[in-house]
Motif scaffolding. Structure first.
Motif, mmCIF file in Angstrom:
data_model
loop_
_atom_site.group_PDB
_atom_site.id
_atom_site.type_symbol
_atom_site.label_atom_id
_atom_site.label_comp_id
_atom_site.label_asym_id
_atom_site.label_seq_id
_atom_site.Cartn_x
_atom_site.Cartn_y
_atom_site.Cartn_z
ATOM 1 N N GLY A 1 -45.825 22.057 1.919
ATOM 2 C CA GLY A 1 -45.085 20.860 2.287
ATOM 3 C C GLY A 1 -43.905 20.615 1.377
ATOM 4 O O GLY A 1 -44.054 20.486 0.161
ATOM 5 N N GLY A 2 -42.709 20.547 1.965
ATOM 6 C CA GLY A 2 -41.488 20.361 1.180
ATOM 7 C C GLY A 2 -40.894 18.987 1.352
ATOM 8 O O GLY A 2 -39.722 18.835 1.690
ATOM 9 N N GLY A 3 -41.718 17.944 1.115
ATOM 10 C CA GLY A 3 -41.219 16.571 1.184
ATOM 11 C C GLY A 3 -41.229 15.947 -0.194
ATOM 12 O O GLY A 3 -40.947 16.608 -1.209
ATOM 13 N N CYS A 4 -41.569 14.692 -0.217
ATOM 14 C CA CYS A 4 -41.505 13.877 -1.427
ATOM 15 C C CYS A 4 -42.312 14.484 -2.581
ATOM 16 O O CYS A 4 -41.768 14.783 -3.646
ATOM 17 C CB CYS A 4 -42.015 12.498 -1.043
ATOM 18 S SG CYS A 4 -42.400 11.393 -2.360
ATOM 19 N N ALA A 5 -43.590 14.689 -2.380
ATOM 20 C CA ALA A 5 -44.424 15.225 -3.457
ATOM 21 C C ALA A 5 -44.124 16.710 -3.671
ATOM 22 O O ALA A 5 -44.084 17.193 -4.811
ATOM 23 C CB ALA A 5 -45.899 15.026 -3.132
ATOM 24 N N GLY A 6 -43.885 17.434 -2.584
ATOM 25 C CA GLY A 6 -43.741 18.890 -2.649
ATOM 26 C C GLY A 6 -42.506 19.335 -3.395
ATOM 27 O O GLY A 6 -42.581 20.185 -4.295
ATOM 28 N N ILE A 7 -41.349 18.771 -3.064
ATOM 29 C CA ILE A 7 -40.124 19.230 -3.734
ATOM 30 C C ILE A 7 -40.142 18.802 -5.200
ATOM 31 O O ILE A 7 -39.701 19.534 -6.086
ATOM 32 C CB ILE A 7 -38.851 18.725 -3.017
ATOM 33 C CG1 ILE A 7 -38.813 19.311 -1.604
ATOM 34 C CG2 ILE A 7 -37.599 19.148 -3.772
ATOM 35 C CD1 ILE A 7 -37.536 19.069 -0.843
ATOM 36 N N THR A 8 -40.678 17.617 -5.453
ATOM 37 C CA THR A 8 -40.771 17.168 -6.846
ATOM 38 C C THR A 8 -41.628 18.149 -7.649
ATOM 39 O O THR A 8 -41.244 18.592 -8.746
ATOM 40 C CB THR A 8 -41.400 15.753 -6.910
ATOM 41 O OG1 THR A 8 -40.713 14.920 -5.989
ATOM 42 C CG2 THR A 8 -41.311 15.158 -8.288
ATOM 43 N N ALA A 9 -42.779 18.488 -7.097
ATOM 44 C CA ALA A 9 -43.680 19.412 -7.797
ATOM 45 C C ALA A 9 -43.017 20.776 -7.966
ATOM 46 O O ALA A 9 -43.158 21.431 -9.012
ATOM 47 C CB ALA A 9 -44.987 19.552 -7.013
ATOM 48 N N ALA A 10 -42.265 21.188 -6.956
ATOM 49 C CA ALA A 10 -41.635 22.509 -6.996
ATOM 50 C C ALA A 10 -40.621 22.586 -8.143
ATOM 51 O O ALA A 10 -40.618 23.547 -8.921
ATOM 52 C CB ALA A 10 -40.950 22.800 -5.660
ATOM 53 N N ILE A 11 -39.794 21.566 -8.249
ATOM 54 C CA ILE A 11 -38.778 21.585 -9.306
ATOM 55 C C ILE A 11 -39.458 21.546 -10.677
ATOM 56 O O ILE A 11 -39.095 22.263 -11.612
ATOM 57 C CB ILE A 11 -37.805 20.396 -9.170
ATOM 58 C CG1 ILE A 11 -37.090 20.443 -7.821
ATOM 59 C CG2 ILE A 11 -36.792 20.396 -10.314
ATOM 60 C CD1 ILE A 11 -36.236 19.208 -7.533
ATOM 61 N N ARG A 12 -40.449 20.684 -10.743
ATOM 62 C CA ARG A 12 -41.133 20.511 -12.018
ATOM 63 C C ARG A 12 -41.775 21.836 -12.472
ATOM 64 O O ARG A 12 -41.658 22.231 -13.628
ATOM 65 C CB ARG A 12 -42.188 19.413 -11.850
ATOM 66 C CG ARG A 12 -42.951 19.074 -13.085
ATOM 67 C CD ARG A 12 -42.115 18.309 -14.094
ATOM 68 N NE ARG A 12 -42.902 18.019 -15.282
ATOM 69 C CZ ARG A 12 -42.417 17.855 -16.491
ATOM 70 N NH1 ARG A 12 -41.111 17.924 -16.697
ATOM 71 N NH2 ARG A 12 -43.201 17.599 -17.509
ATOM 72 N N ALA A 13 -42.449 22.525 -11.543
ATOM 73 C CA ALA A 13 -43.105 23.789 -11.896
ATOM 74 C C ALA A 13 -42.059 24.853 -12.218
ATOM 75 O O ALA A 13 -42.216 25.660 -13.133
ATOM 76 C CB ALA A 13 -44.012 24.241 -10.756
ATOM 77 N N ARG A 14 -40.989 24.845 -11.465
ATOM 78 C CA ARG A 14 -39.908 25.820 -11.684
ATOM 79 C C ARG A 14 -39.259 25.598 -13.060
ATOM 80 O O ARG A 14 -38.934 26.549 -13.759
ATOM 81 C CB ARG A 14 -38.864 25.650 -10.569
ATOM 82 C CG ARG A 14 -37.808 26.699 -10.536
ATOM 83 C CD ARG A 14 -38.263 27.950 -9.779
ATOM 84 N NE ARG A 14 -37.353 29.043 -10.043
ATOM 85 C CZ ARG A 14 -37.598 30.030 -10.902
ATOM 86 N NH1 ARG A 14 -38.753 30.072 -11.554
ATOM 87 N NH2 ARG A 14 -36.726 30.992 -11.090
#
Ligand SMILES: Cc1cc2nc3c(=O)[nH]c(=O)nc-3n(C[C@H](O)[C@H](O)[C@H](O)COP(=O)(O)OP(=O)(O)OC[C@H]3O[C@@H](n4cnc5c(N)ncnc54)[C@H](O)[C@@H]3O)c2cc1C
Lengths: 687, 309
Positions: A63-76
């Motif tokens: 899921g690339g919404g609110c929680a997903g993109i935030t988590a993605a950037i943070r992990a990246r």
């Protein structure tokens, strides 16, 4: 490994990018092709099965919404390789659709900025703070107290805070200030704080909106957007960039500022692409892969190709930006997550079977979730819940769906199935909506009668759209002391006397969902509801019954020369009208009698508003929508956003955030971003 | 209606009922096919229903085990509009069981006539002449040009009769109408009259007579003037184009936010309404000319955060 090289190359290309338009056009060419990454990569399978993985990443986000993109950037940011799979053709989820009213707090940097009376670093904000310093003077302790306050009871006599999961709330409160900073570091710009969003606590003002400035160029780094991209150039059009027209933010920023979820979702997406997160769109995650059915690590996911195709052209819809997209069209994939899987695919508001757990009447598919055109049928279909339950996850806060005042409600926009958005033609998914609907406001409900699927009235029309106020600063009737007068944890907040005074729930929605003569076994659906009026109503109101507001083809608007014709058209052409509106003629005859008598003995309409005869042809019907907006019940998580199993233990390698998670009766973005931030932090640190 | 109970033949057969026995044109018809077998047996399949022209009318699954209830397949759909009895058929498509095609009867009621009556003033002064427009239409598409109607008073006596004209009402294609002038009753108060639409003898298919209640409010001559001044509570600006309802009197505010309603002395409820305001309401006795200031509060407009909460 070859794959690592590819990732590195992508990042380098991203770094070279200068302005946003050129960059992302170039990015399209650099979109990772199936040939490059899509070949099966056999790895020593952690789950000891012989099956090969098609892809592998450190962190896989569903899921690339609110929680997903935030988590993605943070992990990246922590150096992990990250893949986001999303069932939609573009990123952003409901966040892109949202009003961007983003409630955090605990003394977050924006509260502090406004307290100090400062502007933003870029100098866009030219208006003074909206709230007094005392209203912004917040702390993590106060926020934690607020969001677990046992004493607060809302206008529906429900308790929004007392059932929240305590450990998760503590972590949320502590992570609000760093999450605000994190969002700002990733191109998100916040307006002045103005009040708080539902479920965000009663003691302090904690919510600003997100904004961009109108300019000649859409440039995320510079913080500008063109009028066309913002959807403000033409009142009847939106853009592929912004599914919902952006709103004026002068009051909270200054002239030429516009706000809504576009100013939140697009900057985050830009940043994620720039930092080298990979995306696989049109790809629905289906199941989690765990070492043993109920034991061991979660090692990956299975995902299915589900292209979103334009119903007329037959062409696949394509995302606005492409950098980092993996064009992979094989039907089924197994994707390995070396460190963790993060579930961020939203809730269950669009899944009637799951919804019916809370309210059996909401099993009726006639009632959609908000933003269904943008998200498509897979948008809120409870996948995270279903997949995690299969491997032993526990649930939390399931009753909390009933204690948020807008979880479901009757919309004032009529004549469209997707009645909870302002999307206009110009956005690629408008076609799934077919009409923008007519927003008649609360006052408009006096112009018609509302009938159920058999054509009978069921409630005082003017009381149908009323909603009890949310539980948020500065009080809104949710506690005896408003604003700074509110005393957390005071028993008087829920004294019977106070609740008697503040109770203001009209049960019109429930009357709309009641069984009627057309309800049949086994589901006993209440069926669709209709606003019925005549030509005189048009003359009284000036409602514009034309495209794009209504559409005679989509089954949500009808015009006919007689009442019998109107009933027959609805029965023949509305997708969920399962029975004829057999009583409609009689209902109108009776109603006209009530109008002549000046009294409505059934529902006492005469007490609230004037009544008008329905007699002058032609006659009209507009659909009235009961909307299930969002989800509160969901997966149980701990303070690290790890999903907890039925034994109370974290499921190794599995995290969740946003509407997939239960136990936090906070609406929307504030919950999703912080949980994504926490999940991304810990997922990247897994061994 | 259940088909004649046929002699049970050797082997399975379908018995189909259509419900209700007589269905309204474009109403809902429920077709239930029951599979009768001499011995209980497992059957999976679909029953296909065909209308009188032989076109497929729909399909319904038949599944399960015979005992203890017979297997049934149920189809709910819109009825056709041609009145009278028609023979339809149903066939079982199944690998488990061969059975004969079944015939059954579907009976459609005569066409209704839509009666629409409009333009009646909401308040009619005793003894004056007032207008009424009467429109007739066949929802099944038959042309009703020149068809006749009767107007009955509360006692059921005919007080007028006429026919609708040759031209459809502007903006419609088949709503034929006539405008008539009538004498108001002399007795003050609510009167329920009725318009009865009569099928033409020349109609190609049978139509049913239709009666529609019509409500009149007969009032005394006005005695006083109620002046309403509608203004925005926040800005004090006049509210033009607001609807004023002092049942049964109606009016609109002008550009200055003013409306004048002439009415007999008495007790009234006054509503002034217009989006986006809450309806203004006031009750009281009106015994002389008077002015009412209608303070209009904006219906607390939902902020984005609430609306999109
Ligand atoms: C019109 C509207 C206005 C709103 N306004 C506000 C507001 O002003 N303030 C506020 O706080 N909240 C607001 N919200 C709510 C807020 O947007 C959501 O609560 C929030 O976005 C939820 O975050 P999420 O990450 O759980 O889900 P989303 O942001 O919806 O993201 C979920 C993503 O998962 C994808 N997905 C779903 N299923 C699958 C699957 N099986 N496989 C792969 N991908 C999948 C979806 O396509 C989507 O991209 C609004 C919502 C709407 C619809």
């Amino acid at each position: 490994m070859r794959k690592k090289d590819k990732e590195r190359r992508l990042e380098e290309e991203a770094k070279k990018a200068l302005s946003r338009r050129e960059f992302f056009k170039a990015g399209a060419a650099a979109g990772v092709s199936a040939a490059a990454l899509g070949g099966s990569v056999a790895v020593a399978s952690a789950d000891h099965s012989e099956e090969a993985w098609d892809y592998e990443y450190d962190v896989v986000i569903c899921g690339g919404g609110c929680a997903g993109i935030t988590a993605a950037i943070r992990a990246r940011d922590s150096g992990a390789s990250v893949l986001v799979v999303d069932q939609n053709y573009d990123l952003g989820g409901r966040m892109l659709h949202s009003g961007s009213f983003l409630s955090l707090g605990g003394g977050d940097p924006i509260q502090k900025r406004d307290m100090a009376g400062e502007a933003d670093a870029e100098g866009f904000i030219t208006v003074p703070p909206v709230e007094d310093p005392a209203e912004l003077d917040d702390s993590v302790e106060l926020l934690f107290t607020d969001v677990t306050d046992w004493s607060v009871v809302d206008g529906k006599a429900q308790s929004p805070y007392r059932y929240n999961e305590r450990e998760m709330m503590r972590a949320w409160a502590e992570n609000c200030p760093p999450t605000r900073q994190f969002l700002m570091d990733n191109y998100v710009r916040f307006t002045r704080v103005s009040g708080t969003h539902g479920g965000g606590g009663l003691s302090r003002a904690r919510a600003p909106y997100c904004f961009l400035m109108l300019g000649d160029k859409t440039d995320i780094k510079a913080g500008t957007i063109t009028r066309e991209d913002a959807g403000v150039a033409d009142f009847e059009r939106t853009s592929p960039f912004a599914p919902v027209q952006m709103e004026d933010a002068t009051q909270f920023v200054g002239p030429d500022a516009v706000r809504n979820g576009v100013a939140l979702a697009r900057p985050l997406e830009f940043s994620a692409r720039e930092k080298g997160v990979h995306f696989m769109l049109h790809r629905a995650f289906i199941d989690l892969i765990r070492e043993k059915p109920f034991e061991g690590r979660v090692t990956g996911i299975t995902a299915e190709y589900r292209p979103r195709v334009h119903p007329k052209s037959g062409e696949r819809l394509e995302s606005f930006w492409q950098l980092g997209n993996i064009d992979e069209r094989r039907p089924n994939l197994r994707i390995r997550a070396r460190k963790a899987v993060i579930l961020a695919s939203g809730g269950h508001a669009g899944n009637p079977e799951v919804r019916s757990m809370f309210y059996p009447a909401m099993r009726d598919p006639a009632f959609p979730t908000s933003g269904s055109a943008l998200q498509g049928p897979g948008g809120q279909d409870a996948t995270a819940l279903k997949a995690a339950l299969k491997i032993g996850a526990n649930l939390a806060g399931m009753q909390q769906n009933l204690s948020y005042p807008t979880t479901y409600h009757i919309a004032t926009t009529l004549g469209t199935r997707d009645a909870y958005t302002n999307m206009m033609p110009g956005h690629p998914t408008f076609v799934f909506r077919g009409s923008a609907g007519v927003n008649v406001g609360n006052a408009g409900f006096e112009e018609f009668i509302a009938v159920n699927q058999v054509g009978k009235r069921f409630f005082n029309e003017v009381r149908l759209p009323k909603r009890p106020a949310g539980n948020r600063y500065p009080g809104d009737g949710a506690a005896p002391g408003r604003g700074l007068e509110h005393k957390p944890l005071d028993w008087r907040n829920c004294s019977a006397e106070w609740i008697r005074q503040s109770y203001n729930y009209d049960h019109g929605l429930d009357a709309a969902l009641a069984m009627n003569e057309g309800s049949r076994a086994p589901n006993y659906y209440s069926g669709p509801i209709w606003a019925i009026f005549d030509e005189d109503a048009i003359e009284r109101t000036g409602w514009e019954l034309r495209f794009p507001y209504v559409n005679e083809e989509n089954g949500y608007f009808f015009k006919a020369e007689s009442i019998e014709d109107l009933a027959a058209k609805i029965y023949a052409r509305h997708p969920y009208q399962r029975v004829p509106l057999a009583y409609l003629g009689k209902t109108i005859e009776t109603w006209n009698g009530y109008v002549a008598a000046g009294a409505d003995p059934e529902f006492e309409r005469e007490k609230d508003a004037p009544m008008y005869a329905i007699s002058k042809p032609p006659f009209y019907a507009l659909s009235i929508m009961v909307i299930w907006h969002d989800s509160y019940g969901g997966l149980r998580c701990n303070g690290r956003q790890q999903v907890i199993d039925m034994e109370g233990k974290p499921i190794p390698g599995l995290y969740a955030g946003g509407e997939a998670v239960g136990g936090f009766n906070k609406h929307g973005l504030g919950k999703g971003h912080v949980q994504g931030f926490i999940a991304g932090t810990h997922a990247a640190q897994e061994g | 209606m259940e088909t004649e109970d046929q002699e049970v033949e050797v082997g399975p057969h379908l018995v189909v009922t259509a419900s209700p026995e007589q269905v309204e044109p474009f109403g809902e018809i429920i077709l239930t096919a029951r599979l009768e077998t001499p011995e209980p047996m497992d059957v999976e399949g679909e029953v296909v229903f065909y209308d009188a022209s032989g076109a497929e009318a729909g399909r319904a699954a038949l599944a399960g085990r015979y005992a203890p209830e017979p297997l049934t397949a149920k189809l709910e759909r819109m009825a056709p509009s041609e009145p009278g009895s028609q023979t339809w058929t149903a066939r079982l498509e199944s690998d488990d069981c061969d059975c004969e095609e079944a015939e059954f009867t579907v009976t459609i009621a005569p066409h209704p006539i839509s009666v629409t009556v409009w333009d009646i003033p909401s308040a009619i002064e005793q003894g004056i002449t007032f207008p009424m427009t009467i429109g007739l239409k066949c929802p099944c598409g038959c042309e009703v040009k020149g068809w006749s109607f009767r107007l009955l008073n509360g006692e059921g006596q005919e007080i007028a009769a006429g026919t609708v004209g040759d031209e459809p009402w502007p903006g419609t294609t088949s709503l034929f109408y006539t405008c008539i002038d009538l004498d108001a009753p002399s007795v003050e108060g609510h009167h329920e009259w009725a318009v009865v639409a009569l099928p033409s003898e020349e109609a190609e298919v049978p139509h049913a007579e239709r009666k529609l209640a019509v409500h009149l409010n007969v009032t005394r001559a006005p005695e006083v003037t109620l002046r309403i001044e509608a203004f925005d509570a926040a800005t004090n600006a006049p509210v033009p184009k607001a609807k004023v309802v002092v049942h049964p009197y109606r009016g609109w505010t002008n550009e200055e936010g003013v409306a004048e309603v002439r009415l007999p002395k008495g007790a009234y409820t006054v509503f002034v309404s217009r989006a986006p305001y809450f309806a203004f309401k006031s009750n009281g006795e009106i015994t002389e000319d008077m002015t009412l200031r209608a303070e209009m509060f904006e219906d607390r407009e939902y902020s984005v955060s609430e609306l999109w909460a």
